[in-house]
Motif scaffolding. Structure first.
Motif, PDB file in Angstrom:
ATOM      1  N   GLU A 193      88.400 -58.966 -11.532  1.00  0.00           N
ATOM      2  CA  GLU A 193      87.968 -59.421 -12.856  1.00  0.00           C
ATOM      3  C   GLU A 193      88.330 -58.360 -13.887  1.00  0.00           C
ATOM      4  O   GLU A 193      88.163 -57.159 -13.647  1.00  0.00           O
ATOM      5  CB  GLU A 193      86.455 -59.667 -12.860  1.00  0.00           C
ATOM      6  CG  GLU A 193      86.041 -60.787 -11.906  1.00  0.00           C
ATOM      7  CD  GLU A 193      84.535 -60.872 -11.724  1.00  0.00           C
ATOM      8  OE1 GLU A 193      83.966 -61.941 -12.001  1.00  0.00           O
ATOM      9  OE2 GLU A 193      83.927 -59.860 -11.306  1.00  0.00           O
ATOM     10  N   GLU A 237      84.531 -58.772 -18.026  1.00  0.00           N
ATOM     11  CA  GLU A 237      84.453 -60.091 -17.393  1.00  0.00           C
ATOM     12  C   GLU A 237      83.996 -59.978 -15.944  1.00  0.00           C
ATOM     13  O   GLU A 237      84.084 -60.951 -15.192  1.00  0.00           O
ATOM     14  CB  GLU A 237      85.822 -60.778 -17.459  1.00  0.00           C
ATOM     15  CG  GLU A 237      86.321 -61.028 -18.869  1.00  0.00           C
ATOM     16  CD  GLU A 237      87.728 -61.614 -18.902  1.00  0.00           C
ATOM     17  OE1 GLU A 237      88.259 -61.944 -17.804  1.00  0.00           O
ATOM     18  OE2 GLU A 237      88.298 -61.736 -20.001  1.00  0.00           O
ATOM     19  N   GLU A 238      83.458 -58.828 -15.550  1.00  0.00           N
ATOM     20  CA  GLU A 238      83.145 -58.565 -14.137  1.00  0.00           C
ATOM     21  C   GLU A 238      81.807 -59.195 -13.731  1.00  0.00           C
ATOM     22  O   GLU A 238      80.951 -58.538 -13.130  1.00  0.00           O
ATOM     23  CB  GLU A 238      83.109 -57.052 -13.872  1.00  0.00           C
ATOM     24  CG  GLU A 238      84.340 -56.285 -14.338  1.00  0.00           C
ATOM     25  CD  GLU A 238      84.150 -55.689 -15.719  1.00  0.00           C
ATOM     26  OE1 GLU A 238      83.410 -56.299 -16.523  1.00  0.00           O
ATOM     27  OE2 GLU A 238      84.701 -54.627 -16.000  1.00  0.00           O
ATOM     28  N   ASP A 296      86.475 -52.733 -13.052  1.00  0.00           N
ATOM     29  CA  ASP A 296      87.419 -53.708 -13.600  1.00  0.00           C
ATOM     30  C   ASP A 296      88.797 -53.621 -12.955  1.00  0.00           C
ATOM     31  O   ASP A 296      89.200 -52.611 -12.386  1.00  0.00           O
ATOM     32  CB  ASP A 296      87.545 -53.547 -15.110  1.00  0.00           C
ATOM     33  CG  ASP A 296      87.961 -52.139 -15.529  1.00  0.00           C
ATOM     34  OD1 ASP A 296      87.500 -51.170 -14.900  1.00  0.00           O
ATOM     35  OD2 ASP A 296      88.747 -52.007 -16.487  1.00  0.00           O
ATOM     36  N   THR A 347      93.296 -64.495  -7.975  1.00  0.00           N
ATOM     37  CA  THR A 347      93.294 -64.783  -9.412  1.00  0.00           C
ATOM     38  C   THR A 347      94.679 -64.497  -9.973  1.00  0.00           C
ATOM     39  O   THR A 347      95.100 -63.336 -10.021  1.00  0.00           O
ATOM     40  CB  THR A 347      92.263 -63.926 -10.150  1.00  0.00           C
ATOM     41  OG1 THR A 347      90.977 -64.099  -9.543  1.00  0.00           O
ATOM     42  CG2 THR A 347      92.198 -64.298 -11.621  1.00  0.00           C
ATOM     43  N   THR A 399      96.004 -61.189 -12.177  1.00  0.00           N
ATOM     44  CA  THR A 399      94.958 -60.167 -12.191  1.00  0.00           C
ATOM     45  C   THR A 399      94.906 -59.492 -10.827  1.00  0.00           C
ATOM     46  O   THR A 399      94.945 -60.168  -9.799  1.00  0.00           O
ATOM     47  CB  THR A 399      93.593 -60.775 -12.528  1.00  0.00           C
ATOM     48  OG1 THR A 399      93.686 -61.493 -13.762  1.00  0.00           O
ATOM     49  CG2 THR A 399      92.530 -59.692 -12.668  1.00  0.00           C
TER      50      THR A 399
END
Length: 389
Positions: A26, A30-31, A80, A96, A99
């Motif tokens: 993430e 946004e974690e 992150d 993801t 990412t």
């Protein structure tokens, strides 16, 4: 003393946590999934307090030892990932798209969780251990965000420690640089506002692309012709964007990049010269050039006495000969530096197998380093908050 045997015994669990985090990276702030896993583990292990939502997704855990001491020591890990498409081919590779944990923050989080589980079970220390799981280290200001939300006011500590994995191909080693250990960093954005025209009639334009290209070369003279040879500064233009068609001379162009430094007078000089060069180019070409410069990372300063503490804890785990006291400074940056501006502490590196560099799509963190880092974190608490004999 090798890895703490209690932590070695949990190595399969640590590997499972790490692989899960690696498969679900993430980006900064946004974690949410990562933070929920961290907070859940701390609660399961009986932490005295667990605080979520510090700077959006940060987590802070409070663990009190067996003694009644009032000293408090902090341990910090980042959570992150990076906007990189993974190319490792691992079974637990990122699920993801675009990412990836290409810097090992999934490993850092796992290491700190390993120390948390061990210390929660033993509580073999006198005082309070503060576990800081920080979001958004990769240039988004996660440390500053936590500090702005009262991190060290709400959860005061007397000293604070961190570590980073080092893919140097030398497992079973660690190193620390005393004093200025990692560079400060400024990011910059430059916009050239020229005059567009038909590509067949460039004399009617003020070609922003040509001007931006010339500016890239001129900016390199800041280091080569203004900086004393024995000082250190890195200035890199990392982005240039302009144009939208084959037959149009672009009206605007943008440049972006970073400056790395160890001395305040060096960054002041570099930023002053950048503004002067841009102003001169604007006048010479008859265009408007705007410059946005912003500090993103402070210089990371390791406290002399607490550097000793970090080294001693690492030597407990790896042996005296395996820990380098006096590593060279790194021109990379780390926002743990912002915490060290407020609370004294130290930050070192732990070596592991593999030499694919950080921030590379093929970077692989050696899982054997997980109990090593966890043991160093744990020994820092046990050494700095010893139980009276």
């Amino acid at each position: 003393m090798p890895n703490l045997p209690e932590i070695d015994a949990t190595a399969p669990d640590l590997t499972a946590i790490f692989r899960d985090l690696h498969a679900h990276p993430e980006l900064g702030f946004e974690e949410t999934r990562t933070a929920a896993i961290v907070a859940g583990k701390l609660r399961d292990w009986g932490f005295d307090e667990v605080h979520e939502g510090v700077a959006k997704t940060g987590v802070v855990g409070i663990l009190r030892g067996r003694g009644m001491g009032n000293r408090r020591v902090g341990l910090r890990a980042d959570m992150d990932a990076l906007p990189i498409q993974e190319a490792t081919g691992l079974d637990h590779a990122s699920t993801t798209p675009g990412t990836m944990h290409a810097c090992g923050h999934d490993g850092h989080t796992t290491m700190l969780l390993g120390a948390a589980q061990y210390l929660a079970a033993s509580r073999n220390f006198d005082g309070t251990a503060v576990f800081i799981f920080q979001p958004a280290e990769e240039g988004l200001g996660g440390a500053r965000g936590m500090i702005a939300e009262g991190l060290f006011d709400r959860f005061p500590v007397d000293e604070v420690y961190g570590l980073h994995n080092s893919p140097n191909g030398r497992p079973g080693t660690a190193a620390l640089c005393r004093g200025a250990a990692m560079a400060g960093a400024s990011f910059f954005d430059i916009t050239v506002q020229g005059k567009g025209s038909h590509a067949a009639m460039p004399h009617q334009s003020r070609d922003a692309l040509v001007i931006a290209s010339a500016l890239v070369g001129q900016l390199q003279t800041i280091v080569s012709r203004n900086l004393a040879p024995l000082d250190t500064c890195v200035l890199s233009v990392t982005q240039i964007h302009s144009g939208s068609a084959y037959n149009v001379v672009p009206q605007t162009a943008t440049l972006a990049g970073t400056i790395r430094y160890f001395k305040p007078e060096v960054i002041e000089m570099a930023q002053t010269r950048m503004r002067e060069i841009c102003a001169g180019m604007a006048q010479a070409y008859g265009v408007e050039i705007t410059v946005d410069l912003r500090n993103v990372f402070d210089v990371l300063m390791n406290d002399p006495a607490l550097s000793d503490a970090w080294i001693e804890a690492a030597r407990d785990v790896l042996g005296a000969d395996a820990v380098l006291d006096g590593d060279e400074p790194a021109t990379g940056s780390e926002d743990f530096a912002d915490m060290l501006q407020i609370v004294p502490g130290a930050y070192g590196r732990v070596g592991h197998a593999g030499t694919m560099p950080l921030h590379n799509p093929g970077f692989v963190l050696d899982e054997a380093v997980l109990p090593v880092g966890a043991s160093i974190y744990a020994r820092l608490i046990e050494r700095r908050l010893p139980v009276a004999a």
